[in-house]
Design a protein around this motif. Structure first.
Motif: not given
Length: 791
Positions: A90-91, A129-134, A203-205
Motif C-alpha cells: 500500500x502506497x 515496524x510493528x506499531x503505528x508510530x514506528x 488505519x489509513x486504508x
C-alpha cells in the motif's frame, strides 16, 4: 531333477570369481551406464531449477501482480482456494523531498524478487515496524539526514492518482520513531523509501479508502494465464472490465515453466535414446558372457542340471552384476555430479553463482529415473537370452561360427546407431545466431522503449504515443549517450503510383500493386499504400545524408525497391489521397523523394512491415495525419547500462510502454546456445564411448575365439604383420558397412542445409571407419604380445 538354490549360487559365485577380469569389466560398463543416466537426469533437473530460480531472483515468486485494487478484493483473492499465497503493498504517498512511504506485508516480501527486491527481504539493522508510530527507512535516507535508530522524524504525505495525476489524499503531521534500516532499492541508489507498520496502513486504508497492489502465487504454476482468467472471473470481472484491469503476469517465471516442459521432453528423448542403445549394449554383454560358457553349460547338463537351472544361473549372475553396477554407479555419480556441477551449471546460471542456485547433490527423482531406465534396459535383454535358453537345445544354442556373425552384426548395429544419434545431435541448432542478428536489427542501440504496434494501430482507433514530457525525461536520465526516436504517420491516404509496364513482375510486391490498379490521368496506374516513419536523426541511418544537398530523402525495403526498379540515388514521388479522389496527379499533395538507402526497415519488434518507408521530418509533415512517437532507441555510456536500464524500465512500467534490453536479450540467446552445446557435447561423448566399448568388446571376443586359427596361420608361415593387415581389412569392411547404414540417415539430415554433407559428417564417419579398422589390429597385437594367438 531341479538343483537346489545352494548349488546354483555356488556355480554363480564360481563364475564371478573365476572370470574376475570379465566380471570387473561388465560391472564397470553397467556402472558407466548408470553414471551417465544419473548425471544426465540430474543435469536436466538442475537446469530446470536454475531457470526458475533465475526468474524468481529477477522477477519474484509471484505469478501475477494486481495494481490499484480495493482491500476487499485483496481479501477475496487471499481466500481463493486455488491461490497458494498473496501479498499486499500500500502506497501511502510521498514526502516533499520525494521519499516514498509504503506498507508491505510479509507475504509480499516473501514473494518478491530475491535479487531485484533484496532490500525488502530483511532489515540490515533493527527490526520491521510493528506499531503505528514506528517506521523503517532505506540506508540512503538515514545517511542523507544523519539519522540513527531511535530517532524521530515528522513528515506530511500526499498521494496521487496513478491514472489522472491528481492528488488523491493528504496526510499531515505524521511522527515516526525509526526502528529499522533496509538496504537501498536495487538499481535506484537515489530512491529513498520508508516502510510503515500494518496498524498504520490499515488505519489509513479505512480512513482514505485507499487502493492497494497485490502479488499472487497460484497453487498450479504451470497454467498461469488460465489461472489469471479464472481468478478475474472469481472476482466478478467481465471481459470489458478485465481489459481495463491493471494486471501483470510474471512472464519470466511463466517462460521458465514453459522451458521446464521443453526440458522434460528433451530429458525423455535422452532417456529413450540411451534406452535404445543401452538395450542392445546390455544384450550384447550378456550374450558374450553366455557364449563363453557354452562348454560349461553342456557339462552342467550332463551332470543333471535342467534348462531352468541354467536359466537361474544366468539370471542370478546377471542380477548380481546389475546390482554391483547400479550401486557403484550411484556412488560414482554422486561424486562426479559434484565435480561436473560447478562447471556445467555456470552456463545456465549466468547472472548468479551456480552454487547458490541449485544443490550439487543428487535428487531422489534422478536416482529413481536411473533405476527405472536401467531395469528397462536389463529386463528385455535378460528375457531375450533366457528365452533362447529355454527354447533351444544347449548344444545347438551354444554352437556357432567362430567369427560369431550374430554378435558382429549386433555390434555394428550399435556402432551405426551411435553414429546416427551423434549426427542428429551434431546438426541440432536452436537458431540463436539468427535471433541475435534479429535483436541487433530491431534494437540498434543498447535499450529500446516502444508503444503500440504497427499491426494494431494501422487499423485505427486510439493510437498510443510516447509523450514529449516522457521523452525528455528519458533524454535527461544520467548515463545516456545518444537517443533516437521514430514517429509514425498512420494515415491511410499516402501512396506510391507507377505505370504497370515499369514494374518488375518477378518481385514480391508486384501482385499487391497490381491489385490496386486505378485510372489516373486516363492511364492504368498501380498504387501502393505507405506507412511513413520519420526520425530526428536521419544521419544515424544514412551517414552520408546532407539535408541541404539531398533534400527530401527516404529509406526503402529491398523488395519494394525491386518492384519499382529503383536503385540508391534514384528519385520517386509520394502522393496523398487526393490522387485517388481526383483520379489525377494534378491538384494532390506530392513530394519527390531521393532514395538514400535500401535495407530492411525494422523499427522495433512490433514495427516491421513492407509498407514502412522512413523519410525525413519535412517529408513526413507534408502529408495529413498525426505523427506518433512509438519507438525510442537509447545508447548508454560504458559501465552504467544497468542503472540506465533500471530507470527506463521504471519509466516504461509507469506509463505502460514496452521495454527491451538488447544486451540482456542477446546474452540470453548466447547462454541458451552455450547450454545446448554443452548438453550436445555431453551426449555425443557418452554415445561415442558406448559405441567404442561395445565394438571393442565384440572385436576382442571374436578374435579371442579365433586364436586357434591364428596359431595355425603362424605355423604355416604367415607373418604377424600379414595377420594384422587381414584383421585391419576385415575391420575396415565392417566399418564401411556401419557407415553405409548411417550415411542414409545423414543424407536426409543434410537436405536443405547450407553446409555440405562432407563438412557435416566426414569426421563422424571417418572415426567409425578408423575405429573399426584399428581396434582389431590393437587387439591382435595385444594377443601376440601375451602369446594368446601364437604358441
Amino acid at each position: 531333477m531341479s538343483m537346489d538354490r545352494r548349488k546354483i549360487l555356488s556355480v554363480v559365485r564360481g563364475y564371478l570369481l573365476k572370470e574376475k577380469r570379465n566380471t570387473v569389466l561388465t560391472g564397470l560398463f553397467l556402472c558407466f551406464v548408470t553414471v551417465f543416466l544419473l548425471i544426465g537426469n540430474q543435469l536436466f533437473a538442475n537446469v530446470q531449477t536454475a531457470n526458475r530460480l533465475n526468474a524468481q531472483a529477477l522477477e519474484g515468486r509471484q505469478h501475477v501482480t494486481y495494481s490499484d485494487i480495493s482491500e476487499a478484493e485483496f481479501q477475496k483473492i487471499k481466500a481463493c482456494d486455488f491461490v497458494a499465497d498473496a501479498g499486499l503493498s500500500f502506497h501511502l504517498g510521498q514526502a516533499e523531498d520525494g521519499t516514498a512511504f509504503d506498507y508491505i506485508d510479509e507475504s509480499f516480501r516473501n514473494l518478491g524478487a530475491t535479487v531485484a527486491e533484496a532490500n525488502i527481504k530483511q532489515v540490515i539493522n533493527g527490526r520491521w515496524a510493528q506499531k503505528e508510530e514506528e517506521i523503517v527507512f532505506t540506508k540512503n535516507y538515514m545517511e542523507k539526514y544523519g539519522l540513527e535508530l531511535g530517532d524521530t522524524v515528522s513528515v506530511s504525505l500526499s498521494a496521487t492518482d496513478a491514472a489522472t495525476g491528481d492528488v488523491a489524499f493528504r496526510i499531515q503531521g505524521l511522527t515516526f520513531t525509526i526502528v529499522g534500516v533496509t538496504d537501498n532499492v536495487t538499481g535506484f541508489t537515489d530512491r529513498k523509501n520508508g516502510y510503515v507498520s500494518e496498524a498504520l496502513a490499515e488505519k489509513i486504508l479505512r480512513e482514505k479508502s485507499g487502493r492497494v497492489n497485490a502479488v499472487v502465487r497460484f497453487v498450479d504454476d504451470e497454467k498461469i494465464p488460465e489461472n489469471l482468467d479464472k481468478l478475474n472471473a472469481y472476482l466478478g470481472y467481465g471481459e470489458e472490465e478485465t481489459e481495463t484491469l491493471k494486471t501483470q503476469i510474471n512472464y519470466m517465471l511463466a517462460e521458465a515453466v514453459t522451458d521446464g516442459g521443453t526440458l522434460k521432453k528433451q530429458n525423455t528423448a535422452m532417456n529413450f535414446t540411451v534406452w535404445l542403445v543401452g538395450i542392445l549394449v546390455v544384450y550384447n554383454i550378456f550374450y558374450n558372457r553366455l557364449f563363453e560358457k557354452k562348454r560349461d553349460f553342456i557339462a552342467l547338463r550332463k551332470i543333471g542340471f535342467q534348462t531352468r537351472d541354467l536359466m537361474k544361473i544366468a539370471g542370478v549372475e546377471f542380477l548380481i552384476l546389475i546390482l554391483i553396477g547400479f550401486a557403484a554407479g550411484i556412488l560414482a555419480g554422486y561424486f562426479l555430479n559434484q565435480a561436473v556441477y560447478g562447471e556445467i551449471m555456470k552456463a545456465f546460471a549466468h547472472a548468479y553463482d551456480a552454487e547458490g542456485l541449485v544443490s550439487p547433490k543428487l535428487s531422489w527423482d534422478s536416482v529413481g529415473n536411473t533405476g527405472v531406465m536401467l531395469l528397462l534396459m536389463v529386463i528385455p535383454s535378460m528375457a531375450g537370452i533366457l528365452f533362447q535358453i529355454q527354447n533351444a537345445m544347449p548344444t545347438e544354442f551354444m554352437r556357432g561360427k567362430r567369427k560369431n556373425t550374430r554378435k558382429q552384426v549386433l555390434a555394428l548395429l550399435i556402432v551405426s546407431l551411435s553414429a546416427i544419434l551423434i549426427s542428429i545431435l551434431g546438426t541440432q541448432d536452436n537458431h540463436s545466431d539468427e535471433r541475435i542478428l534479429f535483436v541487433k536489427e530491431y534494437v540498434p542501440g543498447d535499450l529500446q522503449v516502444t508503444a503500440g504496434s504497427i499491426y494494431e494501430n494501422i487499423q485505427g482507433g486510439d493510437i498510443p504515443s510516447i509523450s514529449d514530457s516522457v521523452f525528455q525525461e528519458m533524454k535527461a536520465a544520467p548515463g545516456i549517450r545518444q537517443v533516437q526516436d521514430y514517429e509514425i504517420n498512420y494515415d491511410r491516404g499516402i501512396f506510391l503510383c507507377e505505370d504497370r509496364e515499369k514494374l518488375n513482375a518477378d518481385s514480391g510486391n508486384y501482385e499487391s500493386m497490381l491489385a490496386m490498379e486505378q485510372d489516373i490521368d486516363g492511364k492504368k496506374q498501380c498504387l501502393y499504400n505507405l506507412v511513413l516513419a520519420t526520425t530526428d536523426n536521419m544521419e544515424a541511418l544514412a551517414p552520408g545524408y546532407d539535408e541541404k544537398e539531398d533534400g527530401h530523402a527516404a529509406i526503402m525495403e529491398p523488395e519494394l525497391a525491386k518492384t519499382l526498379n529503383l536503385e540508391i540515388g534514384d528519385t520517386f514521388t509520394i502522393y496523398d489521397e487526393q490522387l485517388i479522389i481526383n483520379g489525377s496527379k494534378e491538384g494532390c499533395k506530392s513530394v519527390c523523394v531521393k532514395l538514400l538507402d535500401i535495407r530492411n526497415v525494422i523499427l522495433s519488434e512490433n514495427h516491421i512491415g513492407g509498407n514502412l518507408l522512413v523519410v525525413d521530418e519535412e517529408t513526413a509533415r507534408a502529408f495529413p495525419g498525426g505523427l506518433y512517437r512509438q519507438v525510442v532507441n537509447v545508447w548508454t555510456e560504458e559501465g552504467v547500462e544497468a542503472v540506465v536500464a533500471s530507470n527506463l524500465e521504471r519509466i516504461s512500467d509507469t506509463n505502460g510502454y514496452s521495454f527491451r534490453n538488447a544486451n540482456s536479450q542477446i546474452q540470453k540467446y548466447v547462454d541458451s546456445d552455450h547450454s545446448q552445446k554443452v548438453m550436445q557435447c555431453f551426449f555425443i561423448i557418452i554415445l561415442s564411448v558406448i559405441g567404442l566399448l561395445v565394438y571393442f568388446n565384440t572385436a576382442f571376443t571374436n578374435l579371442l575365439n579365433r586364436r586357434n586359427d591364428f596359431k595355425i596361420m603362424h605355423k604355416i608361415g604367415i607373418r604377424k604383420k600379414e595377420m594384422c593387415w587381414m584383421a585391419m581389412k576385415e575391420g575396415m569392411r565392417q566399418g564401411c558397412m556401419a557407415v553405409g547404414v548411417s550415411v542414409i540417415v545423414q543424407a536426409v539430415l543434410s537436405i536443405n542445409r547450407q553446409e555440405s554433407f562432407f563438412r557435416m559428417f566426414v569426421v563422424t564417419d571417418a572415426i567409425v571407419v578408423a575405429t573399426c579398422a584399428l581396434f582389431p589390429v590393437f587387439i591382435l597385437w595385444y594377443m601376440f604380445r601375451k602369446k594368446m594367438a601364437v604358441s
